[in-house]
Design an enzyme around this catalytic site. Sequence first.
Site, PDB file in Angstrom:
ATOM      1  N   CYS A 161      42.977  31.450  42.838  1.00  0.00           N
ATOM      2  CA  CYS A 161      43.931  31.913  41.840  1.00  0.00           C
ATOM      3  C   CYS A 161      43.153  32.188  40.548  1.00  0.00           C
ATOM      4  CB  CYS A 161      45.074  30.923  41.641  1.00  0.00           C
ATOM      5  SG  CYS A 161      44.637  29.333  40.884  1.00  0.00           S
ATOM      6  N   ARG A 220      48.002  27.105  41.383  1.00  0.00           N
ATOM      7  CA  ARG A 220      48.335  27.646  42.708  1.00  0.00           C
ATOM      8  C   ARG A 220      47.290  27.335  43.781  1.00  0.00           C
ATOM      9  NH1 ARG A 220      49.110  33.711  40.954  1.00  0.00           N
ATOM     10  NH2 ARG A 220      47.384  33.061  39.624  1.00  0.00           N
ATOM     11  N   ASP A 230      52.487  32.601  38.814  1.00  0.00           N
ATOM     12  CA  ASP A 230      51.643  31.552  38.247  1.00  0.00           C
ATOM     13  C   ASP A 230      52.510  30.558  37.472  1.00  0.00           C
ATOM     14  OD1 ASP A 230      49.736  29.958  37.051  1.00  0.00           O
ATOM     15  OD2 ASP A 230      48.444  31.645  36.496  1.00  0.00           O
TER      16      ASP A 230
END
Length: 157
Positions: A8, A14, A125
Amino acid sequence: MVKVLFVCLGNICRSPMAEAMFRDAVKREGLEGEIMVDSAGTGDWHIGQPPHQGTANILKTNSIEFEGIKARQIQPKDLQEFDYIIAMDSDNKKNIAKLQSDFSKASVEVLLDYVPHIKDKNVPDPYYTGNFQEVFDLLKQGCEKLLQHIKHEHVLE
């Protein structure tokens, strides 16, 4: 050994969540000796930091271990060492592509590409949205489908 790297932006929300969840699924399937899991970020802001508190909280709530996970930045050598590099969104995938060379062996994909019924393939996100539950739910589906794919591709039982 099949090697999977989740990526990520900063490697604190994440991708470490996906790493922990995928590692948990691999363990439940008894495939720890067959599949290795890691995570990284495209940016360098959080190197050495543990997962974000929101990620830690949701993993604890779901009894998923994440001890020892620390943020790191993806390196060009990762594209030579890993079989699967799994991006959380299309921007991550584009940034990973910038590191590719003739020596890259990794298949670079977006995680939710493995979940056909989900239209938006970008995992949001939670560093910005705050919605860690939504991310957990999306990652759960993606990790399950990715593990099925890897088991099929590599004939793992």
